[in-house]
Design a protein around this motif. Structure first.
Motif, short mmCIF file in Angstrom:
data_model
loop_
_atom_site.label_atom_id
_atom_site.label_comp_id
_atom_site.label_asym_id
_atom_site.label_seq_id
_atom_site.Cartn_x
_atom_site.Cartn_y
_atom_site.Cartn_z
N ASP A 137 2.76 3.94 -5.27
CA ASP A 137 1.58 3.21 -6.56
C ASP A 137 1.62 4.34 -7.84
OD1 ASP A 137 0.90 1.45 -5.01
OD2 ASP A 137 -0.97 2.41 -4.73
N ILE A 138 1.92 5.35 -7.88
CA ILE A 138 2.79 6.35 -8.94
C ILE A 138 3.79 5.45 -10.05
CG2 ILE A 138 2.72 8.74 -9.43
CD1 ILE A 138 0.04 9.57 -7.78
N SER A 139 4.63 6.13 -8.74
CA SER A 139 5.98 6.14 -9.47
C SER A 139 6.44 4.80 -9.64
CB SER A 139 7.25 6.20 -8.28
OG SER A 139 6.98 5.67 -7.34
N ASP A 140 5.68 3.40 -9.10
CA ASP A 140 6.02 2.18 -9.34
C ASP A 140 4.78 1.34 -9.53
OD1 ASP A 140 7.13 -0.25 -10.16
OD2 ASP A 140 7.88 -0.51 -7.85
N PRO A 141 3.67 1.51 -10.14
CA PRO A 141 2.41 1.40 -10.27
C PRO A 141 2.23 -0.79 -10.27
CG PRO A 141 2.81 2.66 -12.28
CD PRO A 141 4.41 2.12 -11.73
N PRO A 142 1.53 -1.36 -9.60
CA PRO A 142 1.38 -2.59 -9.19
C PRO A 142 1.03 -3.06 -10.84
CG PRO A 142 -0.14 -1.74 -8.03
CD PRO A 142 0.60 -0.27 -8.75
N SER A 143 2.00 -4.56 -10.99
CA SER A 143 1.50 -5.76 -11.98
C SER A 143 0.54 -5.50 -12.99
CB SER A 143 2.73 -6.22 -11.81
OG SER A 143 1.96 -7.25 -10.32
N ALA A 144 -0.56 -5.44 -11.51
CA ALA A 144 -2.00 -5.68 -11.99
C ALA A 144 -2.63 -4.26 -12.51
CB ALA A 144 -2.83 -6.12 -10.59
N CYS A 145 -1.65 -3.64 -13.23
CA CYS A 145 -2.15 -2.40 -13.45
C CYS A 145 -1.27 -1.89 -14.30
CB CYS A 145 -1.67 -0.86 -12.47
SG CYS A 145 -2.91 -1.50 -11.08
N SER A 146 -0.53 -2.64 -15.01
CA SER A 146 0.27 -3.07 -16.14
C SER A 146 0.01 -3.04 -17.16
CB SER A 146 0.88 -4.39 -16.33
OG SER A 146 0.80 -4.97 -16.27
N GLY A 147 -1.55 -3.07 -17.55
CA GLY A 147 -2.13 -2.70 -19.02
C GLY A 147 -3.37 -1.62 -18.79
N CYS A 148 -3.80 -0.83 -17.84
CA CYS A 148 -4.35 0.03 -17.28
C CYS A 148 -3.70 1.15 -16.85
CB CYS A 148 -4.91 -0.06 -15.75
SG CYS A 148 -6.07 -2.10 -15.27
N LEU A 149 -2.65 1.54 -17.34
CA LEU A 149 -1.38 3.13 -17.15
C LEU A 149 -1.18 3.21 -18.52
CD1 LEU A 149 -0.88 2.42 -13.19
CD2 LEU A 149 -2.92 4.08 -13.72
N ALA A 188 -7.42 0.74 -21.88
CA ALA A 188 -7.88 -0.50 -21.32
C ALA A 188 -7.58 -1.43 -21.77
CB ALA A 188 -8.06 0.72 -19.91
N VAL A 189 -8.84 -1.88 -22.26
CA VAL A 189 -9.53 -2.62 -21.86
C VAL A 189 -8.62 -3.93 -24.10
CG1 VAL A 189 -11.93 -3.57 -23.19
CG2 VAL A 189 -11.83 -1.54 -21.66
N LYS A 190 -8.57 -2.55 -24.47
CA LYS A 190 -8.40 -3.10 -25.87
C LYS A 190 -6.47 -3.97 -25.12
CE LYS A 190 -9.50 0.16 -29.42
NZ LYS A 190 -9.70 1.14 -29.70
N ARG A 191 -5.86 -3.17 -24.49
CA ARG A 191 -4.80 -3.95 -24.00
C ARG A 191 -5.48 -5.12 -22.86
NH1 ARG A 191 -1.40 1.49 -22.43
NH2 ARG A 191 -3.47 1.74 -21.44
N GLY A 192 -5.93 -5.63 -22.18
CA GLY A 192 -5.78 -6.27 -21.12
C GLY A 192 -5.83 -6.10 -19.83
N CYS A 193 -6.53 -4.56 -19.57
CA CYS A 193 -6.37 -4.57 -18.41
C CYS A 193 -7.26 -4.73 -17.48
CB CYS A 193 -7.25 -3.27 -18.75
SG CYS A 193 -7.24 -1.90 -16.78
N ASP A 194 -6.83 -5.57 -16.12
CA ASP A 194 -7.96 -5.95 -15.39
C ASP A 194 -8.02 -4.54 -14.58
OD1 ASP A 194 -8.61 -7.57 -13.30
OD2 ASP A 194 -6.84 -8.68 -12.84
N ILE A 195 -9.05 -3.99 -14.37
CA ILE A 195 -9.50 -2.94 -13.52
C ILE A 195 -9.91 -3.60 -12.38
CG2 ILE A 195 -10.83 -1.21 -13.18
CD1 ILE A 195 -11.58 -0.86 -16.13
N LEU A 196 -10.56 -4.58 -12.00
CA LEU A 196 -10.48 -4.93 -10.60
C LEU A 196 -9.43 -5.60 -9.48
CD1 LEU A 196 -13.46 -6.90 -11.10
CD2 LEU A 196 -13.67 -5.06 -10.24
N GLY A 197 -8.86 -5.91 -10.77
CA GLY A 197 -7.14 -6.76 -10.21
C GLY A 197 -6.51 -5.42 -9.27
N CYS A 198 -6.41 -4.29 -10.64
CA CYS A 198 -5.91 -3.07 -10.58
C CYS A 198 -5.98 -2.38 -8.93
CB CYS A 198 -6.05 -2.18 -12.04
SG CYS A 198 -4.42 -0.70 -11.31
#
Length: 79
Positions: free
Chosen positions: A67-79, A22-32
Motif C-alpha cells: 500500500d505504501i509503494s503502490d497506493p490504491p487508486s481510491a487514495c490518489s487524491g489523499c497521499l 487532501a480536501v482541496k484535491r478531492g480526497c475520498d477518505i472513506l474510499g481510501c
C-alpha cells in the motif's frame, strides 16, 4: 514487534488524514480507508497475536509495504 506494527499503521493513517490539502484535491477518505482495509485487517490480526504468529506479522508488513509503494487508486487524491 507490536510497536513496529502500530508505527506502520500510524504512518499510513497520518499520510491519509493529516494532509490539509487532501480536501482541496478531492480526497475520498472513506474510499481510501476501504481500499486500505486488507492491510488494516491483517495488521490488526498481527497486533492481536502480540508477535506470537510470525506469519501474521509478515502478512501485515507485506500488505503495508504494498500500500505504501503502490497506493490504491481510491487514495490518489489523499497521499
Amino acid at each position: 514487534m507490536k510497536l513496529t506494527i502500530v508505527a506502520v499503521l500510524a504512518a499510513a493513517a497520518c499520510t491519509v488524514t493529516a494532509n490539509p490539502a487532501a480536501v482541496k484535491r478531492g480526497c475520498d477518505i472513506l474510499g481510501c480507508i476501504e481500499a486500505l482495509a486488507p492491510a488494516i485487517v491483517s495488521c490488526a490480526a498481527a497486533l492481536a497475536e502480540e508477535g506470537e504468529n510470525i506469519l501474521e506479522d509478515i502478512e501485515c508488513f507485506n500488505d503495508a509495504a504494498d500500500d505504501i509503494s503502490d497506493p490504491p487508486s481510491a487514495c490518489s487524491g489523499c497521499l
